[in-house]
Design an enzyme around this catalytic site. Structure first.
Site, PDB file in Angstrom:
ATOM      1  CG  LEU A 127      -3.767  -0.675   6.779  1.00 11.32           C
ATOM      2  CD1 LEU A 127      -3.663   0.773   6.351  1.00 11.32           C
ATOM      3  CD2 LEU A 127      -2.383  -1.237   7.072  1.00 11.32           C
ATOM      4  CG  ASN A 128      -9.835  -1.212  11.891  1.00 13.94           C
ATOM      5  OD1 ASN A 128      -9.215  -0.310  12.449  1.00 13.94           O
ATOM      6  ND2 ASN A 128     -11.053  -1.561  12.225  1.00 13.94           N
ATOM      7  CG  LEU A 182      -1.781   1.267   1.393  1.00 15.76           C
ATOM      8  CD1 LEU A 182      -2.789   1.389   0.259  1.00 15.76           C
ATOM      9  CD2 LEU A 182      -2.532   1.242   2.743  1.00 15.76           C
ATOM     10  CD  GLU A 225      -0.056  -2.364   9.966  1.00 20.24           C
ATOM     11  OE1 GLU A 225      -1.208  -1.963   9.706  1.00 20.24           O
ATOM     12  OE2 GLU A 225       0.419  -3.440   9.575  1.00 20.24           O
TER      13      GLU A 225
END
Lengths: 389, 258
Positions: free
Chosen positions: A244-245, A135, A368
């Site tokens: 990512l969560n 990403l 993150e």
């Protein structure tokens, strides 16, 4: 059965028997197998590759995904405890498991076709296949929506062009989950075979943090990705952000493990280090440091527990994950400094794990979602006003 | 092959031992429990044998309620079912009485093999496997470091002798075998195994319901005490090579830091 390690407020009852057994088996594995070799890997800047299959055999890859794909089908609390136990050893090891489970397997499970799930998830769960997640780009870190990497439609698929940076597992991955913009400007996920022509993943060297973890660039030069390798069920930034969560949740537990390791090291050291004819644990200034660490770790543990329960009950809000990642990583970072102080000169020695954790946590503080970005996510949540848009 | 593995819950080596006021027992509240070390090797040997030859592995434990945890751990590692003999006062039974209770619980199962660890880390009797062999009319071998199934009626075992010697012995089945630590590498419970554990049965025997005629204790505990730690300095003399050799021997065999 009780929670192992630090449990000042007696919260064992909040976990199921299976969850406590998971903690026990992972702790035994880490203490017996990983802990003896982690310092060497960190010094050499190498990832303990031999352990990937062992992680698969134990069921640590995609812990909370369904058993039909070869995963363990366990709760998010169990996943949290696994992250805690792995990062109690080293953040780099937990990072590997987070990336494989939360950033590679989760998007395939959540947004993939049945064929994609059946093809990739069992191989990723067993450790036969390693994945990475692309990403972040050199110029787009906290602002991924500005990404430059493009997927241009061609006969039978897409051509990928661009570059990703700071990619955990990149150089050892067989499969890359890559987020790129199509011609309409929408972000889509692509499952890229890393053996594809035009794909390269040079390793990023000279890191002073997460040295037992592989970090790479991903470079795409006219990489052909077949149509069937695009994730069909998601478009836009919510795709990568939902992954990512998942990972940030694991980080919240993982950094708790690092903080616990540093607190326990500092406590044991303080009890046995004699100065002025008595253990330094008896001095008020040392006690203040230890009590601060214990209190903050316990608060972080209670936060992790509640966020985990929310995730298991389906009531979790992503802002709560931001609080968890932000707080617990900060606690670990502060504990690293205090533990280093308590150990005095020995705090910088490789005989103790403090400097390794201290160096690792600097990465975790930033990756993150940086500490500041999570502040702004929570700030928007409570004020209704975004500070960045 | 139908194999029973006897497993005991014992205090963890790192657990703080605190005696009761009358020095007749240890305070249980302060104990961290674990599976007796050599029993974990016995379980692994049984699981390997099942994987190679088929059959069933039954994990059996005798003791207070918390002892069921060692059975659950065994089920998570791959044992097929559990057999729990409940007895809150199990510490009060001498080894002969304990063996009689086990005999009553196991006699109708017709196991081909009973594996147990060589001895328990707490009471260290090292007699249960032998006594069960006698009471259940089975062959017996102690200090076993390797096994090889020959056929449905015979097994070959490698026994540890004194002075670093070993011998291979053939036994008729059924047999009761005590396993020495180190003959294999015990597996970790996998997360999938832990999830399967709850689906596996644990049969429960109440020891008070077992006919334990004649199981009256013949051995009685007088008192327990924790040895006083004394600081002792040893000077090693000799040539550098001799000193290094003696030091290595001390560290390996006496201090046990390696």
């Amino acid at each position: 059965m009780k929670l192992l390690g630090l449990d000042y407020t007696d919260i064992s009852h909040a976990f199921s028997e299976e969850e406590l057994m998971v903690q026990k088996t992972v702790r035994e594995f880490v203490d017996s197998e990983l802990a003896p070799v982690i310092d060497d890997h960190f010094r050499e800047g190498s990832f303990p590759f031999d352990f990937v299959k062992k992680f698969g055999e134990l069921g640590l890859l995609g812990i909370n995904l369904p058993t039909e794909y070869g995963c363990a089908g366990m709760s998010n609390l169990a996943y949290g405890l696994v992250c805690q136990e792995l990062e109690r050893c080293d953040s780099g090891i937990r990072s590997f498991v987070s990336v494989q489970g939360s950033l590679v397997m989760y998007p395939i499970f959540a947004f993939g076709s049945d064929d994609q799930k059946n093809k990739y998830l069992p191989a990723l769960a067993s450790g036969e296949m390693i994945g990475c997640f692309g990403l972040t780009e050199p110029d787009y870190g906290s602002n991924p929506s500005g990404m430059i990497t493009r997927a241009t439609k061609t006969t039978g698929g897409y051509l990928l062009n661009g570059a990703k940076m700071w990619i955990t597992n990149g150089s050892i991955a067989h499969l890359a989950v890559v987020w790129a913009k199509t011609e309409d400007g929408k972000i889509h996920g692509f499952l890229v075979d890393t053996a594809s022509e035009g794909f390269s993943a040079p390793m990023m060297k000279n890191k002073w943090s997460l040295r037992a973890s592989i970090t790479s660039e991903l470079i795409f030069n006219q990489v052909f990705v077949p149509e069937e390798n695009m994730l069909p069920s998601v478009s836009g930034l919510k795709g990568p952000l939902s992954c990512l969560n998942q990972a940030r949740y694991g980080i919240g537990w993982g950094t708790l493990g690092a903080a616990m390791a540093m607190y326990e090291t500092a406590l044991n050291y303080a009890k046995t280090r004699i100065q002025f004819d008595r253990p330094i644990a008896g001095f008020q200034l040392t006690q203040e440091k230890l009590v601060w660490m214990l209190t903050e770790i316990t608060k972080a543990q209670l936060l992790a527990l509640q966020v985990g329960k929310n995730k298991d009950s389906g009531t979790l809000r992503h802002q709560q994950v931001s609080m968890l990642k932000r707080n617990n990583t900060w606690v670990a970072r502060e504990c690293a400094k205090l533990a280093r102080e308590i150990l005095g000169a020995n705090g910088i020695s490789g005989e103790y794990p403090i400097m390794r954790h201290l160096m690792n946590i600097e990465s975790v503080y930033t990756y993150e979602g940086t500490h500041d970005m999570h502040t702004l996510i929570m700030g928007e949540d409570i004020t209704g006003t975004s500070a960045i848009r | 092959m139908k194999i029973c593995v006897l497993m005991k819950q014992v205090p963890d080596n790192d657990s703080a031992i605190i005696l009761s006021n009358d020095s007749s027992s240890i305070k249980l509240n302060d104990i961290t429990w674990c599976t007796n070390e050599s029993d974990t090797y016995a379980l692994e040997e049984a699981l390997l044998m099942k994987e190679a030859h088929g059959g069933e592995v039954v994990a059996c434990s005798f003791g207070r309620e918390s002892s069921q945890q060692v059975i659950k751990d065994a089920l998570a590692k791959g044992a097929d079912r559990g057999l729990y003999i409940s007895e809150e006062e199990s510490d009060g039974f001498d080894i002969l009485s304990t063996a009689k209770i086990f005999t009553q619980a196991l006699k109708d199962e017709n196991f081909d093999l009973i594996f147990s660890g060589l001895q328990s880390n707490d009471s260290g009797n090292a007699q249960l496997g032998l006594l069960l062999a006698e009471m259940l009319n089975m062959s017996h071998a102690a200090l076993v470091m390797g096994t090889e199934v020959l056929n449905d009626t015979r097994i070959k075992v490698k026994q540890e002798l004194e002075g670093g010697w070993f011998q291979w012995t053939e036994l008729d089945l059924p047999a009761s075998i005590t396993i020495q630590s180190g003959l294999n590498k015990p597996r970790y419970a996998s997360l999938r195994g832990i999830m399967m554990m709850k689906k596996k049965p644990i049969d429960i025997f109440d020891s008070s319901q077992i006919d334990s005629t004649g199981s009256k204790n013949k051995i009685f505990l007088d008192k327990m005490y924790i040895p006083q730690k004394v600081k002792e300095t040893t000077f090693i003399e000799g040539t550098p090579d001799e000193i290094a050799s003696k030091l290595g021997d001390l560290m390996i065999n006496d201090i046990k830091v390696f």
